[in-house]
Design a protein around this motif. Sequence first.
Motif, PDB file in Angstrom:
ATOM      1  N   GLN A 109      41.853  47.761  42.020  1.00  0.00           N
ATOM      2  CA  GLN A 109      43.225  48.236  41.898  1.00  0.00           C
ATOM      3  C   GLN A 109      44.099  47.402  42.817  1.00  0.00           C
ATOM      4  OE1 GLN A 109      43.818  52.405  42.447  1.00  0.00           O
ATOM      5  NE2 GLN A 109      45.938  52.301  41.796  1.00  0.00           N
ATOM      6  N   VAL A 110      45.044  46.703  42.197  1.00  0.00           N
ATOM      7  CA  VAL A 110      46.012  45.927  42.960  1.00  0.00           C
ATOM      8  C   VAL A 110      47.162  46.868  43.290  1.00  0.00           C
ATOM      9  CG1 VAL A 110      47.542  43.924  42.901  1.00  0.00           C
ATOM     10  CG2 VAL A 110      45.327  43.831  41.756  1.00  0.00           C
ATOM     11  N   GLU A 111      47.697  46.705  44.464  1.00  0.00           N
ATOM     12  CA  GLU A 111      48.755  47.589  44.942  1.00  0.00           C
ATOM     13  C   GLU A 111      49.876  47.734  43.917  1.00  0.00           C
ATOM     14  OE1 GLU A 111      51.765  47.317  48.622  1.00  0.00           O
ATOM     15  OE2 GLU A 111      49.655  46.987  49.118  1.00  0.00           O
ATOM     16  N   GLY A 112      50.182  48.983  43.581  1.00  0.00           N
ATOM     17  CA  GLY A 112      51.270  49.257  42.646  1.00  0.00           C
ATOM     18  C   GLY A 112      50.897  49.123  41.182  1.00  0.00           C
ATOM     19  N   ARG A 113      49.650  48.842  40.870  1.00  0.00           N
ATOM     20  CA  ARG A 113      49.209  48.693  39.481  1.00  0.00           C
ATOM     21  C   ARG A 113      48.089  49.673  39.172  1.00  0.00           C
ATOM     22  NH1 ARG A 113      48.826  42.253  38.168  1.00  0.00           N
ATOM     23  NH2 ARG A 113      51.043  41.829  38.286  1.00  0.00           N
ATOM     24  N   ASN A 114      47.870  49.868  37.877  1.00  0.00           N
ATOM     25  CA  ASN A 114      46.772  50.725  37.441  1.00  0.00           C
ATOM     26  C   ASN A 114      45.437  50.038  37.706  1.00  0.00           C
ATOM     27  OD1 ASN A 114      48.476  52.731  36.476  1.00  0.00           O
ATOM     28  ND2 ASN A 114      48.644  51.772  34.473  1.00  0.00           N
ATOM     29  N   PRO A 115      44.375  50.819  37.933  1.00  0.00           N
ATOM     30  CA  PRO A 115      43.062  50.216  38.162  1.00  0.00           C
ATOM     31  C   PRO A 115      42.537  49.542  36.893  1.00  0.00           C
ATOM     32  CG  PRO A 115      42.925  52.615  38.253  1.00  0.00           C
ATOM     33  CD  PRO A 115      44.352  52.259  38.061  1.00  0.00           C
ATOM     34  N   VAL A 116      41.580  48.636  37.082  1.00  0.00           N
ATOM     35  CA  VAL A 116      40.955  47.918  35.982  1.00  0.00           C
ATOM     36  C   VAL A 116      39.458  47.829  36.254  1.00  0.00           C
ATOM     37  CG1 VAL A 116      41.435  45.663  37.042  1.00  0.00           C
ATOM     38  CG2 VAL A 116      40.963  45.799  34.600  1.00  0.00           C
ATOM     39  N   HIS A 119      31.584  35.619  29.483  1.00  0.00           N
ATOM     40  CA  HIS A 119      32.937  36.097  29.232  1.00  0.00           C
ATOM     41  C   HIS A 119      33.295  37.133  30.291  1.00  0.00           C
ATOM     42  CE1 HIS A 119      32.426  34.357  25.195  1.00  0.00           C
ATOM     43  NE2 HIS A 119      31.228  34.898  25.252  1.00  0.00           N
ATOM     44  N   ARG A 120      34.524  37.087  30.745  1.00  0.00           N
ATOM     45  CA  ARG A 120      35.038  38.087  31.687  1.00  0.00           C
ATOM     46  C   ARG A 120      35.735  39.162  30.862  1.00  0.00           C
ATOM     47  NH1 ARG A 120      37.380  38.023  37.171  1.00  0.00           N
ATOM     48  NH2 ARG A 120      39.104  39.481  37.220  1.00  0.00           N
ATOM     49  N   VAL A 121      35.318  40.410  31.032  1.00  0.00           N
ATOM     50  CA  VAL A 121      35.878  41.534  30.275  1.00  0.00           C
ATOM     51  C   VAL A 121      36.631  42.442  31.238  1.00  0.00           C
ATOM     52  CG1 VAL A 121      35.356  43.506  28.784  1.00  0.00           C
ATOM     53  CG2 VAL A 121      33.965  41.416  28.618  1.00  0.00           C
ATOM     54  N   SER A 122      37.872  42.769  30.879  1.00  0.00           N
ATOM     55  CA  SER A 122      38.694  43.695  31.668  1.00  0.00           C
ATOM     56  C   SER A 122      39.042  44.890  30.807  1.00  0.00           C
ATOM     57  CB  SER A 122      39.982  43.011  32.129  1.00  0.00           C
ATOM     58  OG  SER A 122      39.693  41.939  32.991  1.00  0.00           O
ATOM     59  N   VAL A 123      38.925  46.083  31.393  1.00  0.00           N
ATOM     60  CA  VAL A 123      39.217  47.321  30.668  1.00  0.00           C
ATOM     61  C   VAL A 123      40.337  48.047  31.410  1.00  0.00           C
ATOM     62  CG1 VAL A 123      38.241  49.399  29.642  1.00  0.00           C
ATOM     63  CG2 VAL A 123      36.755  47.426  30.089  1.00  0.00           C
ATOM     64  N   PHE A 124      41.493  48.167  30.747  1.00  0.00           N
ATOM     65  CA  PHE A 124      42.654  48.809  31.352  1.00  0.00           C
ATOM     66  C   PHE A 124      42.890  50.229  30.836  1.00  0.00           C
ATOM     67  CE2 PHE A 124      43.572  44.299  31.879  1.00  0.00           C
ATOM     68  CZ  PHE A 124      44.014  44.255  33.183  1.00  0.00           C
ATOM     69  N   LYS A 125      42.481  50.526  29.591  1.00  0.00           N
ATOM     70  CA  LYS A 125      42.717  51.859  29.007  1.00  0.00           C
ATOM     71  C   LYS A 125      42.057  52.919  29.882  1.00  0.00           C
ATOM     72  CE  LYS A 125      42.678  52.040  24.275  1.00  0.00           C
ATOM     73  NZ  LYS A 125      41.986  51.922  22.964  1.00  0.00           N
ATOM     74  N   PRO A 126      42.810  53.928  30.337  1.00  0.00           N
ATOM     75  CA  PRO A 126      42.279  54.881  31.318  1.00  0.00           C
ATOM     76  C   PRO A 126      40.940  55.523  30.945  1.00  0.00           C
ATOM     77  CG  PRO A 126      44.631  55.175  31.088  1.00  0.00           C
ATOM     78  CD  PRO A 126      44.217  54.178  30.042  1.00  0.00           C
ATOM     79  N   GLY A 127      40.791  56.113  29.766  1.00  0.00           N
ATOM     80  CA  GLY A 127      39.529  56.758  29.410  1.00  0.00           C
ATOM     81  C   GLY A 127      38.398  55.764  29.260  1.00  0.00           C
ATOM     82  N   LEU A 128      38.660  54.653  28.588  1.00  0.00           N
ATOM     83  CA  LEU A 128      37.646  53.629  28.368  1.00  0.00           C
ATOM     84  C   LEU A 128      37.270  52.939  29.672  1.00  0.00           C
ATOM     85  CD1 LEU A 128      35.955  52.211  26.199  1.00  0.00           C
ATOM     86  CD2 LEU A 128      37.834  50.582  25.920  1.00  0.00           C
ATOM     87  N   ARG A 129      38.252  52.743  30.534  1.00  0.00           N
ATOM     88  CA  ARG A 129      38.016  52.112  31.837  1.00  0.00           C
ATOM     89  C   ARG A 129      37.005  52.924  32.650  1.00  0.00           C
ATOM     90  NH1 ARG A 129      43.184  52.645  34.457  1.00  0.00           N
ATOM     91  NH2 ARG A 129      42.496  54.769  34.803  1.00  0.00           N
TER      92      ARG A 129
END
Length: 147
Positions: free
Chosen positions: A46-53, A84-94
């Motif tokens: 979690q970067v300051e001020g942003r949603n977790p990933v 591959h680098r995978v990032s998940v931002f969607k809250p439930g899926l994350r």
Amino acid sequence: MFRSASAQIFRQALRCSSTDSSLILERSINRVQLLGRVGQDPVMRQVEGRNPVTIFSLATNEMWRSGEGEMSSTGDVSQKTTWHRVSVFKPGLRDLAYQYVKKGSRILVEGKLDYGEYVDKNQVRRQATTIIADNIVFLSDNMRDRT
């Protein structure tokens, strides 16, 4: 079938001629499907001020036969692994990914490609390609039993 396709083209042409051309947005597709194995347990950042990933790596393999017998069962088998680098931002899926994706799991990731830049610790500008996941399908037996 042709009637509906031609009707769509005609309607689109009418829209194009009746509006300011600078306001027209084209439709496009940015979709990726990867089937592979997870290379590391996910981490949540979690970067300051942003949603977790949630972030993890996924390996895909490409195999081919080379040599004299490309069409037969003889010849050398070669393999190339791509990470591959995978990032998940969607809250439930994350949260599901963070909890259930484990190193070695076989999963299918659906999402989109994202290209970006960052500055590394040596102040060198680098480019990064990331898969932004919209869906994850668990294929390993042990993962399906847990969910």
